[in-house]
Structure formats: structure tokens, C-alpha cells
Write a protein that holds these residues in place. Structure first.
Motif, mmCIF file in Angstrom:
data_model
loop_
_atom_site.group_PDB
_atom_site.id
_atom_site.type_symbol
_atom_site.label_atom_id
_atom_site.label_comp_id
_atom_site.label_asym_id
_atom_site.label_seq_id
_atom_site.Cartn_x
_atom_site.Cartn_y
_atom_site.Cartn_z
ATOM 1 N N GLU A 250 14.538 98.524 1.791
ATOM 2 C CA GLU A 250 15.242 97.286 1.593
ATOM 3 C C GLU A 250 16.169 97.068 2.771
ATOM 4 O OE1 GLU A 250 15.980 97.080 -2.727
ATOM 5 O OE2 GLU A 250 17.864 96.344 -1.970
ATOM 6 N N LYS A 251 15.651 96.465 3.825
ATOM 7 C CA LYS A 251 16.419 96.273 5.055
ATOM 8 C C LYS A 251 17.107 97.569 5.450
ATOM 9 C CE LYS A 251 17.072 91.326 5.077
ATOM 10 N NZ LYS A 251 18.046 90.247 5.006
ATOM 11 N N LYS B 72 17.834 100.046 3.660
ATOM 12 C CA LYS B 72 18.478 100.786 2.577
ATOM 13 C C LYS B 72 17.394 101.391 1.707
ATOM 14 C CE LYS B 72 21.270 96.955 2.771
ATOM 15 N NZ LYS B 72 21.034 95.654 2.244
ATOM 16 N N ALA C 201 6.900 93.895 -1.734
ATOM 17 C CA ALA C 201 7.212 92.504 -2.079
ATOM 18 C C ALA C 201 6.157 91.922 -3.009
ATOM 19 C CB ALA C 201 7.313 91.662 -0.804
ATOM 20 N N GLU D 36 6.780 93.159 -6.476
ATOM 21 C CA GLU D 36 7.954 92.472 -7.013
ATOM 22 C C GLU D 36 7.605 91.062 -7.442
ATOM 23 O OE1 GLU D 36 10.726 92.892 -3.880
ATOM 24 O OE2 GLU D 36 11.317 94.910 -4.498
ATOM 25 N N ALA D 37 6.771 90.392 -6.634
ATOM 26 C CA ALA D 37 6.341 89.032 -6.996
ATOM 27 C C ALA D 37 5.642 89.070 -8.355
ATOM 28 C CB ALA D 37 5.419 88.469 -5.923
ATOM 29 N N ARG E 193 6.113 91.228 -10.729
ATOM 30 C CA ARG E 193 7.099 91.483 -11.786
ATOM 31 C C ARG E 193 7.871 90.219 -12.107
ATOM 32 N NH1 ARG E 193 10.028 96.335 -9.215
ATOM 33 N NH2 ARG E 193 11.635 95.906 -10.745
ATOM 34 N N ALA E 194 8.236 89.457 -11.055
ATOM 35 C CA ALA E 194 8.954 88.211 -11.294
ATOM 36 C C ALA E 194 8.090 87.235 -12.085
ATOM 37 C CB ALA E 194 9.381 87.587 -9.967
ATOM 38 N N LYS F 38 4.936 90.348 -15.158
ATOM 39 C CA LYS F 38 4.123 91.542 -15.406
ATOM 40 C C LYS F 38 5.038 92.765 -15.462
ATOM 41 C CE LYS F 38 0.305 89.168 -14.905
ATOM 42 N NZ LYS F 38 -0.197 88.520 -16.118
ATOM 43 N N LYS G 194 23.340 89.381 1.242
ATOM 44 C CA LYS G 194 22.887 88.246 0.438
ATOM 45 C C LYS G 194 21.541 88.499 -0.238
ATOM 46 C CE LYS G 194 21.245 85.874 4.600
ATOM 47 N NZ LYS G 194 21.165 87.117 5.426
ATOM 48 N N THR G 195 20.614 89.172 0.478
ATOM 49 C CA THR G 195 19.323 89.464 -0.143
ATOM 50 C C THR G 195 19.485 90.455 -1.292
ATOM 51 O OG1 THR G 195 18.094 88.947 1.840
ATOM 52 C CG2 THR G 195 17.034 90.434 0.297
ATOM 53 N N THR G 196 20.391 91.421 -1.118
ATOM 54 C CA THR G 196 20.661 92.369 -2.197
ATOM 55 C C THR G 196 21.147 91.633 -3.438
ATOM 56 O OG1 THR G 196 21.203 94.051 -0.573
ATOM 57 C CG2 THR G 196 21.977 94.422 -2.814
ATOM 58 N N ARG H 71 18.266 90.048 -5.135
ATOM 59 C CA ARG H 71 17.417 91.036 -5.816
ATOM 60 C C ARG H 71 18.074 91.538 -7.110
ATOM 61 N NH1 ARG H 71 13.449 93.363 -3.131
ATOM 62 N NH2 ARG H 71 13.889 95.375 -4.060
ATOM 63 N N GLY I 289 16.443 91.092 -10.754
ATOM 64 C CA GLY I 289 16.238 92.271 -11.586
ATOM 65 C C GLY I 289 15.450 93.369 -10.914
ATOM 66 N N PHE I 290 15.241 93.282 -9.591
ATOM 67 C CA PHE I 290 14.507 94.334 -8.884
ATOM 68 C C PHE I 290 15.378 95.570 -8.708
ATOM 69 C CE2 PHE I 290 12.300 90.564 -6.815
ATOM 70 C CZ PHE I 290 11.351 90.518 -7.824
ATOM 71 N N THR I 291 16.697 95.362 -8.659
ATOM 72 C CA THR I 291 17.625 96.491 -8.630
ATOM 73 C C THR I 291 18.768 96.200 -9.598
ATOM 74 O OG1 THR I 291 18.474 95.497 -6.604
ATOM 75 C CG2 THR I 291 17.255 97.532 -6.362
ATOM 76 N N ALA J 177 12.955 92.941 -14.624
ATOM 77 C CA ALA J 177 12.576 91.719 -13.903
ATOM 78 C C ALA J 177 11.550 90.892 -14.664
ATOM 79 C CB ALA J 177 12.027 92.094 -12.531
ATOM 80 N N VAL K 271 12.431 84.492 -14.317
ATOM 81 C CA VAL K 271 13.068 83.996 -13.102
ATOM 82 C C VAL K 271 11.973 83.827 -12.054
ATOM 83 C CG1 VAL K 271 14.518 84.745 -11.192
ATOM 84 C CG2 VAL K 271 15.363 84.934 -13.516
ATOM 85 N N TYR L 51 10.593 83.614 -8.244
ATOM 86 C CA TYR L 51 11.046 84.289 -7.019
ATOM 87 C C TYR L 51 10.073 83.973 -5.892
ATOM 88 C CZ TYR L 51 12.458 88.175 -3.992
ATOM 89 O OH TYR L 51 12.896 88.928 -2.951
ATOM 90 N N ALA M 201 9.426 84.899 -1.987
ATOM 91 C CA ALA M 201 9.870 85.815 -0.938
ATOM 92 C C ALA M 201 9.725 85.170 0.437
ATOM 93 C CB ALA M 201 9.065 87.104 -1.001
#
Lengths: 529, 343
Positions: free
Chosen positions: A20-21, A23, A428, A431-432, A434-435, A438, B42-44, B47, B51-53, B76, B81, B83, B85
Motif C-alpha cells: 500500500e504505497k 506500507k 486492487a 479489492e474491487a 470485495r467492494a 464478494k 488520503k488513499t489510506t 481504504r 473497509g479494506f483496512t 468491505a 460501497v 469503489y 480504483a
């Protein structure tokens, strides 16, 4: 014939994706634990050699290592490598240049044919030659068979590199006033360094590991000597000490290779699409070039195929029904599928960590697997024999141990494509999913796993190829009374029943051809990274 | 109605505090842009909302339902919601139609009808349904990603720099199309961007983020013309910063006496003007000489050496002919300035 493609890992190395960038999250235990266990298991052969050396004691070890017999083996092995490697490099680069960068007639057909000898196991090659010239023996026979069996290991990466090499580099060099020969040696050849050094390492590791091909022509190397010791004394200290020396050779080669790679950048710098290279015009050299290619193919592919055909005709219908052919085929396919499936599944956690959680630790984890899997089949087999007899006797000579050996030998074949495949399924996307509602397991299954399925299948196919042609470890480990194509072929040709062995050789070649084709097309896609 | 409520959220990665005490309220059916330089967190924050974190502290609620609050966490996939990217994250193995239908349940015709509807919402022909993602341009991919995210009628739409990978011309057009679609759909939206122009033009509310904190939240007009501090002022656009002396509501500087907004203690202050507030006029006591200029076509950026002071200031002007080096110009300030305490 084990292709230890740890080298290709570096050719295919995918740029690391920061988390994550930058992190990074800590890797989940569900992935970390299996990955560490797999890596520890991969270290069994190395650990075995070290333990055995310590257990033997300094005095006995020096006595067993520093004796004329070992010196003889060392001279044989070193001269085999010293003679074979330059010849494979010469033929590999020469043929690659002809098919990729000149107007030689039928270039595409030659390009494929030159990869095809990989489908012929070295010991089948040996069988073809010895059944034609029964007096074949000594180092030069070993060199002949090795060069014909292994030059594709240099040819394939060299061709892939030449294909992807941006001709703009050559044009720039020409515009700076270099003639065609200077361009070739100062621009093209340095670019081939990675491919050549890597290919040369693979060839050397194969030479160290090969048993069947050299045993058949009565040429002694460390591997054939260890096998001989093992068969006469079973698990003796002498065999173990020879294995130790073999491992040292192996590690020395790996070290030399990593030095030889250098630090320069060879990937294409800058953006834009590479133009297609303009082929060199051969002029009056076109016919001799075709002649050279035809000669290489005739020796490397023609000789084994013609001889298999010759023995099949000589043997008639009888050879197809005489032995346990169907049983050996089923057994081979069973080992092949089991080995491919288990290896791919076990490679997944390591590949996952390498892509999704890059860190010093995961790099070491991944690198350990490449080094550990470079150990010759004979060492892996000896280690597993010893470990199973000492600790888990019930599984000694069971299918489980055979499959374990295949995992140890062929893990990088699954690891490298999986790594690339997982890199193509960025987090990503999951995550898409999950959003979009799923649950995490569904998202993983429908997106990530689905996206790396082709890569996993490709890796599994390469493991399958390795298993089908594996002889050394299978001979030592497989349950008594069971035959694979390779072991049955081995026992028949050992009894000079060349006709009886022919159907087994044919089946192995036929099973290997599609995967060899796959390997060739993959290398063409992945080169240049 | 408060649709998204973020209260005192904190997040730490590897002992680095990425978000510190962040609170933000987004009203229903409005658009909020979180703007900040890269690495500002801001991206954090986005997220965490998706609900990703999970946040380390603080709470997040959407539509009145707590999503993250102490130990409780709604995952999530249960937040409904949307999203989008940065690069759209279209599934490469699925056609456009199946990408859009990914979150939908149901079969055959009803799904196809909904997919066509969604394609129409983002101004794409129904025929696009059969295409593969790699056959689309970047802007089209982003619109498909938006259609996919709209499919389940989310209660909140999150956009993570969705236009930054597009080239300049396409970026503006795509941004306008997306904004229009979201407005028609009436979806509460949070956009994350590092592009202040994008934030100011896209959103009803702008939240400026710096080093893990929200430094200012307000309408685009307010945050641009009345920034809370000097860094915020400089991040949101070009700023002319001058030393000044404040007396009540008037500050005196090298450009004369200028009325100010906001409060500060009388005495030495820093005064901020936007370059477009400094106009070239026919007659004025404030004069300067053009040092150099950058020509951009419709406008010219002009650096001027003031006669009264050693300082140079940079302004914008439409007339390139006036802006040749050595030319003498008369200047006047329009509107009010903002003052910050002397730092």
C-alpha cells in the motif's frame, strides 16, 4: 532430464510491487507457515550432506574424499563441463542468431525444431548413439551426447533475447560509426550475457546431475559413481562423501554464475515500442547456413528418432505387448500429475509471499528454494532414503517419498510462472471484487486464483515434463515392483534389449513434445525482463 | 443528513502514523474531494472507508450504521460501497458486460437489461458489453469501472484518483462525465486526488489533507480564497506571500493598504493574495518592472520587480504584449487578502 530453471527466475523477474504505497502489511500466518515449511523441506538434501560429513568424522571424511578415485572423477567431471559448456554456448548462440536475425530460409520452422531436442531425454540420446556405435565411450562421447541434448538450454534464452533486443540499440551503434562486426560484438553479444551465463549454468548443473546418459556409455562422473557406490554398499559413507563433493561443485557453479551475471542493466530503458529487427542478409552463405542447421537437427533430433524407429521396426508388434508398457505409462502419468499438482500447490505460498509481501526475508525464502532445487537428483534421492529410513520408515519406498523428491527437484519450475501469474493479479482487483459484495474467499477464488490459473497450469506442465523424464531419483525411491517409462526403459536398455526399450523411449518423447513447445513459446513471451 | 461520519480516526503502519485524529462529515447526495500531496494519507483514509483496512482508533459510520467502531468492523463486502480504483481495476479475464454484472445476482435477461442501463448511464453503447477491457481506451475503462461500481446502487461511492492515469484532455472530459453521472444517480461521493484543480471543480466540499491530518474542510470557494494556513494556501494554487503590518482589518504591505479577511493579532503578519487578484491598471502608485514572463497562450505569467521593495512577485495577465521584460507596469489589488501570523 531435470531442467533446473532457477536461473530463469532472474530472467523472468517481475518488478516488485510496493504494498500500500510502500506500507506493507505483515504476511498472514496461513501463507507464511507453509512457505517456511516448504523451504525447510527443500533444505533437506543440503542438510543431509552436511550432517553426513559431520557424522563421518574428519579423518574418515578426508580419507574418503582425498583419494585417487575422487581425483579421477573430478577430472572427468571438470573436463566434461569445460568441453561441453563452450560448445553448447557456441551452437546455442549461433543457431539463435541464424533463426532470429538472418534471412535463413524457413527460419520459423528451424526456430521450433531447435527447441525440440529438449523433448528427448539425454539417456535416450545416449541409447540411440550407443545402439548405433556400440564402442562409444570416454569423455568425447560424453561431450557429444551432452552438447546434442543440452544446447537448447542456451539456444532458447538466446533466441528469446535476440528476438526482444531493440534494434534501435544496433542502429544507434551503427550511427556512432561502428561496422556490422563491431556492432555484433560490442552491442549484441553483451546483451546476450544474461542468457548465455544462465544457459551455461543450466547446462553445467545438468552435467553434474545426469546419471543415465553417462552410465550407458560407461563414462564415470560423480553422479554415476555415487549411484554405483549406493548400489553396491547401500547408503555407505563413501557415497555420502561423494555427494558432498558434488554439492560443493554445484554451489561453486551457482556462485560463479551469480558473479558472471554482473550488475549492468540489460532491460530496455525508456518507453516506446521496440521496432522489429531487420534480418541480416546472408547472401551466398544462405545454403551453408541451412546446411549447418540441418546438421544440428539431424544429430540432435534425427539420430534419436531414427534409432527409436529402427528398433521399433526391428522389434515388431511384440515389443508393444511384451512388457508392462501400459502399466508403466499409467504409473508415469500418475507420478506426473501428482508431482505437478503437489509441486504447484506447494509453490503457491512461496510465490505469493515473493509477490505480495516483498521483503528481505521473503527474498531469502525464495532464493533458498532456487538454490536447494539445484541439487542433483542423486543427492535428493540419497537424502530422502536416509531421512525416511531414519525417521519415518513406514513411508520408505512409498509413492509419497517419490512425489516429495519431485517437489524438491522441480519446485522452481512451478514457482517462476506462478510468481509472474500472481503479479498479474494485483490486490486492487481482489479489492474491487470485495467492494462489489464478494466475501474475501469468493473474491480470491473468482479473481486472483482465476487470473493466475494459466500460469499455474504452465508451471504444472513443466513439472510434469520433468517428472516424466526423471530417472535417477525415481530409480532409487520408487516402490519396488513398480515401473515408470523411464525406469523400465532404463532396465531394458541395460539388458541390451534395445528393441524392447524403444516403445518406452517413443512414449517419453511424445509426452514431452507438447510441453517443450509450451516452454519455447513461453520463453519467447517472457524474454527481456 | 449526515451520510458519512468519520470521527477521530487514526491509523499506523509499521510505527509510522499515517492518519492522525481525522474527522470528516459528508452530507447525503453531495460530493467531497479529499485533496493532498502524495503520501499525505488520503488513499489510506479512502481504504478505511471502503473497509479494506481497519482504523486503529476512531469510528466510521455510513448512513447512520457504524462500520468501524472500536472492535466492531463491517467487512468491505457488506458495506455496499462503490469503489473505483486509480486504473479502474477491471477484471482482465471478463468482458465489459460481465465486469459490470460481477456484483449483480440474478440471471440472463434481467442482468443484461441492467448492464445495458448502466452502460447508458456512463454514455457507452450497449455493444460495448461484448468487448474485452483491453480493447477500451483509458477513459472508457474508467467509465466501465464506474458503471460496475454503480451496479449495486451503492450508498456511497469512493473514487481513488480515478482520472490521474488519463492524459490531460481526456481527464477533464471523463471527470465531467463522471460527475454528471453521479449527480444524476444522486450518489454520495468521496473523491481522492492530488490535483487541486480537480478537487475544486469536482466537489461540493473540499477536505485538504497534509501529513495525515485534515487541515481544512469547506466549500471549494472558501478553501481557495480563505485557506487556513500558508501551506494549505500554497498547495491549493499559486499564492503571493508578502510581509505586512496588520492594523485591525487593514494590512499594509508593498502593494499598499489591503483589506483583510479573518483575524490575527495586530502587528507583523504574512499576507496572502492569489495572483489573479493583482491586476495591471493604467494608473496606480504601486509600480514595478517586468523581470521575465512565461507565455501560455491565453495567459502569461509575469514576474515583476516592485520599485518600492526588493521583492519580486508573480502575477497572471492576459496580455502578453504588456509583459515584455523591462516594461513598467502599474498594479492594483482587487478584493481582500488573507493574513497568517508571522511564522
Amino acid at each position: 532430464m531435470p531442467i533446473t530453471d532457477h536461473r530463469a527466475a532472474r530472467l523472468l523477474r517481475v518488478p516488485e510491487r510496493p504494498g500500500e504505497k510502500g506500507k506493507r502489511s505483515a504476511p498472514p500466518a496461513a501463507v507464511l507457515v507453509p512457505a517456511v515449511l516448504v523451504t525447510l523441506t527443500a533444505l533437506i538434501p543440503l542438510g543431509f550432506v552436511i550432517t553426513m560429513t559431520v557424522a563421518t568424522g574428519w579423518e574418515d571424511a578426508t580419507y574418503l574424499i582425498f583419494r585417487p578415485r575422487v581425483g579421477e572423477l573430478a577430472i572427468n567431471t571438470v573436463s566434461l563441463i569445460a568441453l561441453t559448456v563452450p560448445l553448447t554456448v557456441l551452437i546455442g548462440i549461433g543457431t539463435a542468431w541464424l533463426v532470429e536475425r538472418t534471412n535463413v530460409p524457413g527460419a520459423r520452422a528451424w526456430a521450433l525444431l531447435l527447441a525440440a531436442p529438449l523433448a528427448v531425454p539425454a539417456y535416450v540420446n545416449s541409447y540411440a548413439w550407443i545402439s548405433t556405435i556400440p564402442t562409444l565411450a570416454g569423455v568425447w562421447s560424453g561431450v557429444l551426447i551432452s552438447v546434442l541434448s543440452y544446447f537448447p538450454l542456451v539456444y532458447i534464452p538466446a533466441a528469446a533475447t535476440l528476438r526482444r533486443l531493440d534494434p534501435a540499440l544496433e542502429h544507434s551503434a551503427a550511427s556512432l560509426g561502428l561496422g556490422p562486426w563491431s556492432v555484433f560484438f560490442r552491442v549484441v553479444v553483451p546483451q546476450l550475457r544474461l542468457a548465455v551465463v544462465g544457459g551455461a549454468l543450466l547446462v553445467s548443473l545438468h552435467l553434474l546431475a545426469e546419471y543415465g546418459a553417462f552410465s550407458m556409455i560407461r563414462f564415470s562422473t560423480f553422479t554415476t559413481a555415487i549411484m554405483g557406490q549406493y548400489q553396491s554398499t547401500f547408503n555407505g559413507a563413501a557415497a555420502n562423501m561423494l555427494a558432498g563433493v558434488l554439492v560443493l561443485f554445484c554451489l561453486f557453479l551457482l556462485l560463479t554464475e551469480s558473479r558472471g551475471r554482473g550488475t549492468a542493466h540489460y532491460a530496455r530503458l525508456g518507453s516506446g515500442v521496440a521496432a522489429a529487427p531487420v534480418p541480416a542478409r546472408l547472401g551466398r552463405w544462405r545454403l551453408p547456413a541451412v546446411g549447418a542447421l540441418a546438421a544440428v537437427i539431424a544429430l540432435a533430433l534425427g539420430v534419436p528418432l531414427v534409432n527409436i524407429a529402427r528398433w521399433l521396426i526391428a522389434g515388431g508388434a511384440e515389443v508393444w505387448t511384451a512388457g508392462p508398457l501400459a502399466g508403466a505409462l499409467v504409473q508415469t502419468l500418475g507420478y506426473g500429475f501428482a508431482g505437478a499438482a503437489v509441486t504447484t500447490v506447494l509453490a503457491f505460498p512461496v510465490a505469493w509471499l515473493a509477490v505480495r509481501h516483498p521483503s528481505r526475508f521473503t527474498r531469502i525464502l525464495e532464493g533458498t528454494n532456487y538454490v536447494a532445487s539445484s541439487m542433483p537428483g542423486i543427492v535428493v534421492a540419497l537424502a530422502l532414503v536416509t531421512v525416511t529410513i531414519s525417521f519415518v520408515q513406514p513411508i520408505y519406498q512409498s509413492t509419497a517419498v517419490v512425489v516429495a523428491a519431485y517437489v524438491l527437484l522441480f519446485l522452481p519450475r512451478a514457482l517462476i510462472p506462478l510468481r509472474a501469474g500472481i503479479a498479474q493479479a494485483p490486490p486492487a482487483l481482489e479489492e474491487a471484487a470485495r467492494a462489489l459484495g464478494k466475501a474475501p474467499p469468493t473474491a480470491f477464488l473468482k479473481v486472483t486464483l482465476r487470473l493466475c490459473a494459466p500460469a499455474a497450469a504452465g508451471g504444472a506442465a513443466l513439472v510434469f515434463l520433468g517428472v516424466v523424464n526423471e530417472l535417477t531419483a525415481t530409480l532409487l525411491l520408487s516402490p519396488s515392483g513398480t515401473w515408470t517409462l523411464a525406469t523400465r526403459f532404463w532396465s531394458l536398455s541395460g539388458e541390451i534389449d534395445y528393441a524392447g526399450a524403444a516403445p518406452y523411449a517413443l512414449l517419453m518423447v511424445l509426452l514431452s513434445l507438447p510441453v517443450t513447445y509450451l516452454l519455447y513459446t513461453q520463453s519467447q513471451k517472457a524474454a527481456g525482463r | 443528513m449526515n451520510h458519512l461520519q468519520i470521527a477521530n480516526v487514526a491509523k499506523t503502519f509499521h510505527r509510522t502514523e499515517v492518519l492522525t485524529d481525522v474527522s470528516l462529515t459528508v452530507h447525503a447526495e453531495t460530493t467531497t474531494a479529499i485533496v493532498g500531496p502524495s503520501g499525505s494519507g488520503k488513499t489510506t483514509l479512502l481504504r478505511l472507508i471502503a473497509g479494506f483496512t481497519a482504523p486503529d482508533a476512531g469510528s466510521i459510520s455510513i448512513g447512520g450504521t457504524p462500520m468501524a467502531d472500536g472492535g466492531r468492523l463491517v467487512p468491505a463486502h457488506r458495506r455496499n460501497v462503490g469503489y473505483v480504483a486509480q486504473d479502474g481495476a477491471l477484471f482482465p479475464h471478463l468482458s465489459v458486460g460481465r465486469n459490470i454484472a460481477f456484483g449483480l445476482t440474478g440471471h440472463g435477461k434481467t442482468v443484461q437489461k441492467r448492464v445495458d442501463e448502466l452502460l447508458e448511464m456512463v454514455s457507452l453503447e450497449p455493444s460495448y458489453s461484448k468487448r474485452q477491457p483491453h480493447e477500451l481506451s483509458g477513459g472508457q475503462q474508467q467509465r466501465v469501472a464506474l458503471a460496475r461500481a454503480l451496479a449495486k446502487e451503492p450508498q456511497l461511492m469512493l473514487l481513488d484518483e480515478p482520472f490521474s492515469s488519463l492524459d490531460a484532455g481526456l481527464r477533464v472530459a471523463t471527470r465531467k462525465a463522471v460527475a454528471a453521472t453521479l449527480r444524476r444517480a444522486g450518489v454520495t461521493t468521496v473523491l481522492v486526488t492530488h490535483d487541486q484543480g480537480e478537487a475544486l471543480s469536482f466537489a461540493d466540499q473540499v477536505a485538504v489533507m497534509r501529513a495525515g491530518r485534515l487541515t481544512q474542510t469547506g466549500s471549494p470557494f472558501v478553501v481557495y480564497t480563505r485557506p487556513a494556513d500558508r501551506q494549505t494556501a500554497e498547495f491549493l494554487g499559486d499564492a503571493v506571500i508578502l510581509d505586512a503590518e496588520l492594523h485591525g482589518t487593514v494590512a499594509t504591505c508593498c502593494l499598499g493598504a489591503i483589506p483583510v479577511k479573518g483575524r490575527a493579532e495586530d502587528g507583523p503578519v504574512q499576507l496572502m493574495l492569489r495572483p489573479e487578484q493583482i491586476r495591471v491598471v493604467d494608473e496606480s502608485p504601486v509600480r514595478g518592472t517586468v523581470v521575465d514572463s512565461d507565455y501560455f497562450g491565453p495567459e502569461t505569467t509575469v514576474r515583476i520587480q516592485l520599485h518600492a521593495e526588493p521583492e519580486t512577485i508573480t502575477i497572471r495577465h492576459w496580455n502578453a504584449l504588456l509583459a515584455r521584460p523591462g516594461e513598467e507596469l502599474c498594479l492594483r489589488v482587487v478584493g481582500e487578502a488573507v493574513v497568517f501570523p508571522e511564522s
